[in-house]
Design a protein around this motif. Structure first.
Motif, mmCIF file in Angstrom:
data_model
loop_
_atom_site.group_PDB
_atom_site.id
_atom_site.type_symbol
_atom_site.label_atom_id
_atom_site.label_comp_id
_atom_site.label_asym_id
_atom_site.label_seq_id
_atom_site.Cartn_x
_atom_site.Cartn_y
_atom_site.Cartn_z
ATOM 1 N N LEU A 192 14.784 -8.546 -34.944
ATOM 2 C CA LEU A 192 14.091 -7.729 -34.972
ATOM 3 C C LEU A 192 13.267 -9.364 -34.210
ATOM 4 O O LEU A 192 12.760 -9.253 -33.323
ATOM 5 N N PHE A 193 13.083 -10.327 -34.973
ATOM 6 C CA PHE A 193 12.747 -11.296 -34.678
ATOM 7 C C PHE A 193 12.803 -12.512 -33.869
ATOM 8 O O PHE A 193 12.400 -13.395 -32.453
ATOM 9 N N ASN A 194 13.856 -12.342 -33.598
ATOM 10 C CA ASN A 194 14.785 -13.893 -32.605
ATOM 11 C C ASN A 194 15.187 -12.877 -31.127
ATOM 12 O O ASN A 194 14.542 -13.455 -29.639
ATOM 13 N N ALA A 195 14.983 -11.502 -31.365
ATOM 14 C CA ALA A 195 14.615 -10.626 -30.061
ATOM 15 C C ALA A 195 13.494 -10.949 -29.286
ATOM 16 O O ALA A 195 13.218 -11.147 -28.123
ATOM 17 N N ARG A 196 12.417 -10.303 -30.594
ATOM 18 C CA ARG A 196 10.851 -10.965 -29.882
ATOM 19 C C ARG A 196 10.762 -12.763 -29.390
ATOM 20 O O ARG A 196 10.551 -12.826 -28.402
ATOM 21 N N ARG A 197 11.617 -13.857 -29.974
ATOM 22 C CA ARG A 197 11.192 -15.007 -29.452
ATOM 23 C C ARG A 197 12.104 -15.205 -28.570
ATOM 24 O O ARG A 197 11.522 -15.871 -27.425
ATOM 25 N N LEU A 198 13.351 -14.917 -27.896
ATOM 26 C CA LEU A 198 13.796 -15.327 -26.701
ATOM 27 C C LEU A 198 13.384 -13.877 -25.611
ATOM 28 O O LEU A 198 12.617 -14.850 -24.042
ATOM 29 N N ASP A 199 12.685 -12.836 -25.532
ATOM 30 C CA ASP A 199 11.319 -12.077 -24.678
ATOM 31 C C ASP A 199 10.780 -13.409 -24.369
ATOM 32 O O ASP A 199 10.496 -13.138 -23.112
ATOM 33 N N LEU A 200 10.013 -13.417 -25.602
ATOM 34 C CA LEU A 200 8.043 -14.608 -25.213
ATOM 35 C C LEU A 200 8.762 -16.072 -23.576
ATOM 36 O O LEU A 200 8.192 -16.345 -23.585
ATOM 37 N N LEU A 201 10.073 -16.215 -24.380
ATOM 38 C CA LEU A 201 10.738 -17.338 -24.626
ATOM 39 C C LEU A 201 10.761 -17.287 -22.691
ATOM 40 O O LEU A 201 10.616 -17.927 -21.593
ATOM 41 N N VAL A 202 11.540 -16.272 -22.132
ATOM 42 C CA VAL A 202 11.516 -15.417 -21.214
ATOM 43 C C VAL A 202 10.301 -15.857 -20.393
ATOM 44 O O VAL A 202 9.743 -16.163 -19.280
ATOM 45 N N ARG A 203 9.559 -14.407 -20.687
ATOM 46 C CA ARG A 203 7.638 -14.675 -20.174
ATOM 47 C C ARG A 203 7.079 -16.194 -19.996
ATOM 48 O O ARG A 203 6.326 -16.468 -19.204
ATOM 49 N N VAL A 204 7.194 -17.053 -20.729
ATOM 50 C CA VAL A 204 6.648 -18.238 -21.461
ATOM 51 C C VAL A 204 6.749 -19.400 -19.552
ATOM 52 O O VAL A 204 6.157 -19.537 -18.963
ATOM 53 N N THR A 205 8.470 -18.933 -20.210
ATOM 54 C CA THR A 205 9.040 -20.044 -18.777
ATOM 55 C C THR A 205 8.703 -19.362 -17.595
ATOM 56 O O THR A 205 8.300 -19.756 -16.098
ATOM 57 N N THR A 242 6.222 -17.954 -16.418
ATOM 58 C CA THR A 242 4.429 -17.973 -16.343
ATOM 59 C C THR A 242 4.388 -19.610 -15.773
ATOM 60 O O THR A 242 3.848 -19.711 -14.766
ATOM 61 N N ALA A 243 4.997 -19.754 -16.506
ATOM 62 C CA ALA A 243 4.920 -21.307 -16.237
ATOM 63 C C ALA A 243 5.387 -21.827 -14.765
ATOM 64 O O ALA A 243 5.085 -23.021 -14.541
ATOM 65 N N ALA A 244 6.742 -21.297 -14.353
ATOM 66 C CA ALA A 244 6.927 -21.659 -13.054
ATOM 67 C C ALA A 244 5.754 -21.376 -11.508
ATOM 68 O O ALA A 244 6.208 -21.847 -11.317
ATOM 69 N N LYS A 245 5.750 -19.973 -12.190
ATOM 70 C CA LYS A 245 4.916 -18.990 -11.361
ATOM 71 C C LYS A 245 3.641 -19.685 -11.306
ATOM 72 O O LYS A 245 2.700 -19.639 -9.879
ATOM 73 N N GLY A 246 3.096 -20.230 -12.048
ATOM 74 C CA GLY A 246 1.538 -20.913 -12.226
ATOM 75 C C GLY A 246 0.515 -19.652 -12.900
ATOM 76 O O GLY A 246 -0.506 -19.490 -12.252
ATOM 77 N N THR A 247 1.136 -17.997 -12.175
ATOM 78 C CA THR A 247 0.187 -17.061 -12.861
ATOM 79 C C THR A 247 1.452 -16.208 -13.421
ATOM 80 O O THR A 247 2.643 -15.899 -13.844
ATOM 81 N N GLU A 280 3.978 -7.396 -16.259
ATOM 82 C CA GLU A 280 5.686 -7.135 -17.130
ATOM 83 C C GLU A 280 4.740 -8.219 -18.155
ATOM 84 O O GLU A 280 5.612 -8.444 -18.946
ATOM 85 N N ALA A 281 4.855 -9.143 -17.515
ATOM 86 C CA ALA A 281 4.556 -10.631 -18.754
ATOM 87 C C ALA A 281 3.740 -10.070 -19.372
ATOM 88 O O ALA A 281 3.850 -10.650 -20.298
ATOM 89 N N LYS A 282 2.173 -9.706 -19.192
ATOM 90 C CA LYS A 282 1.401 -10.448 -20.199
ATOM 91 C C LYS A 282 1.768 -8.838 -20.695
ATOM 92 O O LYS A 282 1.388 -8.562 -22.142
ATOM 93 N N GLU A 283 2.367 -7.213 -20.513
ATOM 94 C CA GLU A 283 2.335 -6.676 -21.384
ATOM 95 C C GLU A 283 3.923 -6.006 -22.341
ATOM 96 O O GLU A 283 3.363 -6.166 -23.191
ATOM 97 N N ASP A 284 4.423 -7.324 -21.772
ATOM 98 C CA ASP A 284 5.761 -7.947 -23.168
ATOM 99 C C ASP A 284 5.576 -8.690 -24.038
ATOM 100 O O ASP A 284 5.522 -8.843 -24.863
ATOM 101 N N SER A 285 4.476 -9.650 -23.511
ATOM 102 C CA SER A 285 3.546 -10.515 -24.408
ATOM 103 C C SER A 285 2.521 -10.231 -25.659
ATOM 104 O O SER A 285 2.546 -10.685 -26.790
#
Length: 407
Positions: A319-332, A334-339, A343-348
Motif C-alpha cells: 500500500l505504501f510503496n504504491a503511494r511512494r511511486l505515485d508521488l515520485l511520478v508527480r513530483v518529478t 511537477t519539477a520538470a514542468k515548473g508548475t 491531476e498532480a495536485k489531486e493525486d498528491s
C-alpha cells in the motif's frame, strides 16, 4: 525445594519476575525525577543481583527500553536487544516479545508477523495485549489486501471491549485506536466524531500527565483529520504541540493546512519538522506530506528534496510503496514542468488523506509515551484503602456495640 528433590526453576522464575517489577518502578521514578542520566549505571549495578541468564535478559531488556524514552534512539535500542541473540516465536518472555515486535518486526513477512502476534496473544490474555496485538493483526490484513477481514476483526474487538468499564487507561487508548482505524477505513465519520468526543472526555481524568494529554489531543486530531473536519483537527494538533507534542503533530498539522489550501503555512510547518527525531513510519509520513506540499507550492528546492527522499525511501508494505511511486511520478513531473497540473495536485492530496503510515504501524508496547500519572494512581489506591479501612473499623465498632448489648 532442593532438599526434597523438586526443581528450583519455578522459585527462581518467581524471584526474577518480582525483582523485574521493582526495576520497572525504579525506571519510572528515575525518569520522572530527573535522574535518567544515572539510570544506565544503576542497571549495570543491578545486573549483578542474580547470576542467571533469565535475570541478564531482563536487564538487557531494560537497557533497550531506556533508549525508547523520549529523546532516545531506536537504533541503540536495537543494538541492546541484539545482545539476546535470535528471538523466535518460541520465546516465552512476554516483554521481550513485545519489544521485539516493536523494534524488529516492521519489515518481516506477513507470516512471520502473524506467528509472533499469535504467540504473544497466547501468552498474555490481558485486555491491553489482546486489543493491541489483535489490532495489529487486523492492520496487517488491511496492509496486505484483505480489508474485509480487517474490518471484521476490528469490529469484533470493539464488540468485546468498547463497553468494558474496568479497562486500564492504556487499554482504553488502544480501543480508541481501534475505533479510529475502523472509522478511517470504513469512512465512518460518525464513529470518528464519537471517538474524538470520547477522547475529549478522557482528558478530563486527572490520571493523565501533560504528555498523556498531548497524545490524546494528537489522536483526536487524527480522528477529525480522517473525518475531514480540518479546523477541529488543526485545533487538536495545535493543543498537542503546546503540550510538547512530537514531530508527528507538526506533520499532520501541515497536512491539514494543505487541505485548507493554506499553502504558505503548510510549507513553514513541514519545513520546521525535526526529522532526526522520526522513526521509520514517521519518516514515511513526513516524506509523503512534504512531497504533497512541495507539489502544491511548486517550489523547486522542495520538489528536489522530495524527489531524493522518495527515491531513497524503502516501503515494504504494498500500500505504501504504491503511494511512494505515485508521488515520485508527480513530483518529478511537477519539477520538470515548473508548475503542478490539476491531476498532480489531486493525486498528491487524495480524498483519504496524505499521511497514515505512522498510525497504521504503531505497535509499540506501553513504555513512556502513554503519559499516565502514577502519582494519581497511587493517591486513588490509597484513598480506596483508607475508605476500606474506615468501613472495617465501622463494622468492628458495630460488632462491639452489639456484643455490649448482649452483655
Amino acid at each position: 525445594m532442593l532438599h526434597i528433590g523438586e526443581p528450583i526453576e519455578p522459585l527462581l522464575r518467581i524471584d526474577v519476575n518480582a525483582l523485574r517489577e521493582y526495576v520497572d518502578r525504579l525506571s519510572w521514578l528515575y525518569y520522572n525525577n530527573g535522574k535518567w542520566t544515572v539510570w544506565p549505571a544503576t542497571l549495570e549495578r543491578l545486573s549483578a543481583n542474580i547470576d542467571h541468564e533469565w535475570w541478564q535478559k531482563k536487564i538487557i531488556y531494560q537497557r533497550a527500553v531506556m533508549h525508547l524514552a523520549p529523546g532516545g534512539s531506536r537504533s541503540k535500542a536495537r543494538q541492546e536487544l541484539a545482545r539476546l541473540g535470535p528471538i523466535t516465536p518460541a520465546e516465552d518472555d512476554i516483554e521481550i516479545l513485545q519489544i521485539f515486535i516493536d523494534l524488529e518486526l516492521r519489515n518481516a513477512s506477513f507470516s512471520e508477523r502473524t506467528a509472533f502476534f499469535e504467540r504473544l496473544l497466547d501468552l498474555d490474555e490481558s485486555p491491553e495485549s489482546q486489543i493491541q496485538y489483535r489490532g495489529g493483526k487486523a492492520i496487517d490484513l488491511l496492509l496486505h489486501g484483505d480489508p474485509k477481514a480487517a474490518k471484521t476483526q476490528l469490529r469484533d474487538l470493539l464488540d468485546e471491549y468498547r463497553n468494558d468499564d474496568v479497562l486500564s487507561p492504556f487499554a482504553r487508548q488502544k480501543i480508541y485506536d481501534v475505533q479510529e482505524t475502523l472509522g478511517a477505513i470504513t469512512d465512518d465519520d460518525v464513529l470518528l466524531r464519537e471517538t474524538a468526543a470520547e477522547l475529549s472526555a478522557e482528558m478530563q481524568d486527572d490520571i493523565w500527565t501533560d504528555q498523556g494529554r498531548s497524545n490524546l489531543y494528537f489522536q483526536m486530531g487524527d480522528c477529525y483529520r480522517y473525518a475531514r473536519e480540518w479546523e477541529l483537527s488543526i485545533g487538536a494538533y495545535e493543543a498537542a504541540i503546546v503540550l510538547n507534542g512530537g514531530p508527528l503533530c507538526q506533520i499532520h498539522l501541515a497536512e491539514c493546512l494543505l487541505y485548507q489550501r493554506e499553502i504558505g503555512k503548510a510549507v513553514r510547518q513541514i519545513e520546521g519538522v525535526p526529522i532526526e527525531d522520526l522513526d521509520e513510519p514517521g519518516m514515511m509520513d513526513f516524506i509523503f506530506t512534504y512531497s504533497a506540499v512541495s507539489i502544491w507550492s511548486e517550489k523547486v528546492e522542495m520538489l528536489e528534496k522530495a524527489r531524493c527522499w522518495l527515491k531513497a525511501l524503502e516501503a515494504s508494505e504494498p500500500l505504501f510503496n504504491a503511494r511512494r511511486l505515485d508521488l515520485l511520478v508527480r513530483v518529478t513531473e511537477t519539477a520538470a514542468k515548473g508548475t503542478a497540473t490539476t491531476e498532480a495536485k489531486e493525486d498528491s492530496a487524495p480524498e483519504g488523506g496524505v499521511a497514515g503510515a505512522s498510525r497504521a504501524l504503531l505497535l509499540q508496547p506501553n513504555f513512556f509515551g502513554i503519559g499516565i500519572n502514577l502519582n494519581e494512581i497511587i493517591e486513588r489506591f490509597s484513598a480506596r484503602k483508607k475508605k476500606t479501612q474506615l468501613a472495617i473499623e465501622h463494622h468492628d465498632t458495630l460488632d462491639e456495640e452489639a456484643d455490649d448489648d448482649k452483655t
